[in-house]
Write a protein that holds these residues in place. Structure first.
Motif, short mmCIF file in Angstrom:
data_model
loop_
_atom_site.label_atom_id
_atom_site.label_comp_id
_atom_site.label_asym_id
_atom_site.label_seq_id
_atom_site.Cartn_x
_atom_site.Cartn_y
_atom_site.Cartn_z
N THR A 173 72.99 3.42 142.86
CA THR A 173 73.38 4.69 143.47
C THR A 173 72.19 5.40 144.08
N ALA A 174 71.05 5.36 143.42
CA ALA A 174 69.84 5.99 143.93
C ALA A 174 69.41 5.35 145.24
N GLU A 175 69.61 4.05 145.38
CA GLU A 175 69.21 3.34 146.59
C GLU A 175 70.08 3.72 147.78
N THR A 176 71.34 4.10 147.52
CA THR A 176 72.22 4.48 148.62
C THR A 176 71.84 5.84 149.21
N GLY A 177 71.21 6.70 148.40
CA GLY A 177 70.76 8.00 148.88
C GLY A 177 71.86 9.01 149.05
N GLU A 178 73.03 8.78 148.47
CA GLU A 178 74.15 9.72 148.61
C GLU A 178 74.10 10.70 147.44
N ASN A 179 73.64 11.94 147.74
CA ASN A 179 73.43 12.94 146.69
C ASN A 179 74.71 13.32 145.96
N SER A 180 75.79 13.47 146.72
CA SER A 180 77.06 13.86 146.08
C SER A 180 77.53 12.80 145.09
N ASN A 181 77.39 11.54 145.50
CA ASN A 181 77.79 10.45 144.60
C ASN A 181 76.88 10.40 143.37
N GLN A 182 75.58 10.67 143.61
CA GLN A 182 74.64 10.66 142.49
C GLN A 182 74.98 11.75 141.49
N GLU A 183 75.32 12.90 141.99
CA GLU A 183 75.64 14.02 141.09
C GLU A 183 76.92 13.75 140.31
N ASP A 184 77.92 13.23 140.99
CA ASP A 184 79.18 12.90 140.29
C ASP A 184 78.94 11.83 139.23
N LEU A 185 78.15 10.83 139.60
CA LEU A 185 77.88 9.73 138.66
C LEU A 185 77.07 10.23 137.46
N SER A 186 76.13 11.13 137.75
CA SER A 186 75.31 11.68 136.67
C SER A 186 76.17 12.46 135.69
N ASN A 187 77.10 13.25 136.20
CA ASN A 187 78.00 14.01 135.33
C ASN A 187 78.88 13.10 134.49
N LEU A 188 79.19 11.94 135.06
CA LEU A 188 80.03 10.97 134.34
C LEU A 188 79.24 10.21 133.27
N ILE A 189 77.99 9.88 133.61
CA ILE A 189 77.19 9.03 132.74
C ILE A 189 76.60 9.80 131.56
N LYS A 190 76.24 11.07 131.75
CA LYS A 190 75.58 11.84 130.70
C LYS A 190 76.36 11.86 129.39
N PRO A 191 77.65 12.19 129.39
CA PRO A 191 78.38 12.19 128.11
C PRO A 191 78.50 10.79 127.51
N VAL A 192 78.61 9.79 128.39
CA VAL A 192 78.69 8.40 127.90
C VAL A 192 77.38 8.03 127.20
N SER A 193 76.26 8.36 127.82
CA SER A 193 74.95 8.05 127.25
C SER A 193 74.74 8.79 125.94
N ALA A 194 75.20 10.07 125.90
CA ALA A 194 75.07 10.84 124.67
C ALA A 194 75.88 10.22 123.54
N LYS A 195 77.08 9.75 123.87
CA LYS A 195 77.93 9.10 122.86
C LYS A 195 77.30 7.80 122.37
N ILE A 196 76.72 7.06 123.31
CA ILE A 196 76.04 5.81 122.94
C ILE A 196 74.89 6.10 121.99
N MET A 197 74.12 7.15 122.26
CA MET A 197 73.00 7.51 121.40
C MET A 197 73.49 7.90 120.01
N SER A 198 74.60 8.62 119.94
CA SER A 198 75.17 9.01 118.65
C SER A 198 75.62 7.78 117.87
N VAL A 199 76.26 6.83 118.56
CA VAL A 199 76.71 5.60 117.91
C VAL A 199 75.52 4.81 117.39
#
Length: 243
Positions: A173-199
């Motif tokens: 996503t970073a390579e595509t340079g699409e900021n809107s997509n990056q922001e949406d993806l970041s909002n999606l990934i953050k809770p997933v990453s947090a849950k993974i860390m908790s697990v």
């Protein structure tokens, strides 16, 4: 003591047979008898006694020969045997204990003493059975513990793969340079990453607990006395008491 225990009496003296049958039946034991040493093994197979009162000198087969046969058979080796003999020779007692008898009583005997010894032998046998059940349960628990540890390792591997996939998505996503997509993806990934860390934290805690349990079991095994060794020690103690 369970009064429904089954007792096989093997003695070529009719008086002894009848006496034990009457007395033990009155006390609630289930009694079977034989006067022929050659019939004892067949009686054992059909009757499956908890304890055998076995005369040493009988026609057909001696008590010591019968004991050796039973103790060498996996189906009958746990049957308790009390040898009753007119021989008061130490060598004979030793050979009978080595053959596998649980106790040795010389004639003439006192019935109260015989009954007390019977109850003691039956209690010991029940104790051995309980220890065997406990050993089996511990072995199953240990097997389950190891299986859990293996499954945790596989689970951690799957989470590692998920982390790699998330990192790869972020990189693409970073390579595509699409900021809107990056922001949406970041909002999606953050809770997933947090849950993974908790697990991961929960897995690490559980893994540490399993490892501690395994180490404690290993330490306990160093001082563990096997069931067969315990039986031999008790049999030797009884033999020493007889001398």
């Amino acid at each position: 003591m369970n009064t429904q225990k089954k007792i096989l009496i093997a003695d070529d003296e009719t008086i002894s047979l009848d006496f034990f049958e009457v007395m033990l039946s009155k006390l609630g034991f289930v009694v079977e008898k034989t006067a022929d040493g050659g019939e004892v093994i067949d009686k054992v197979k059909k009757f499956l006694p908890d304890l055998i009162l076995l005369d040493n000198i009988m026609p057909g087969m001696t008590g010591k020969e019968i004991t050796k046969i039973l103790k060498n058979d996996v189906n009958f080796r746990n049957i308790s045997i009390i040898m009753i003999s007119a021989l008061d020779d130490v060598k004979d007692k030793v050979s009978c204990f080595e053959a596998g008898v649980d106790d040795y009583i010389t004639k003439p005997f006192n019935f109260s003493e015989v009954l007390a010894r019977m109850n003691a032998v039956l209690r010991n046998r029940e104790l051995f059975a309980q220890i065997k059940v406990r050993e089996t349960r511990l072995a199953l628990a240990e097997e389950l513990n190891q299986d859990l540890k293996d499954k945790l390792c596989a689970f951690v591997g799957s989470i590692d793969e998920l982390d790699k996939a998330i990192a790869l998505i972020c990189e693409n996503t970073a390579e595509t340079g699409e900021n809107s997509n990056q922001e949406d993806l970041s909002n999606l990934i953050k809770p997933v990453s947090a849950k993974i860390m908790s697990v991961r934290k929960h897995i690490a805690s559980l893994d540490a607990r399993i490892e501690k349990t395994i180490n404690e079991w290993d330490n306990l095994k160093k001082d563990e006395i096997g069931l067969s060794v315990l039986e031999n020690q008790i049999r030797k103690f009884l033999h020493q008491e007889q001398q």
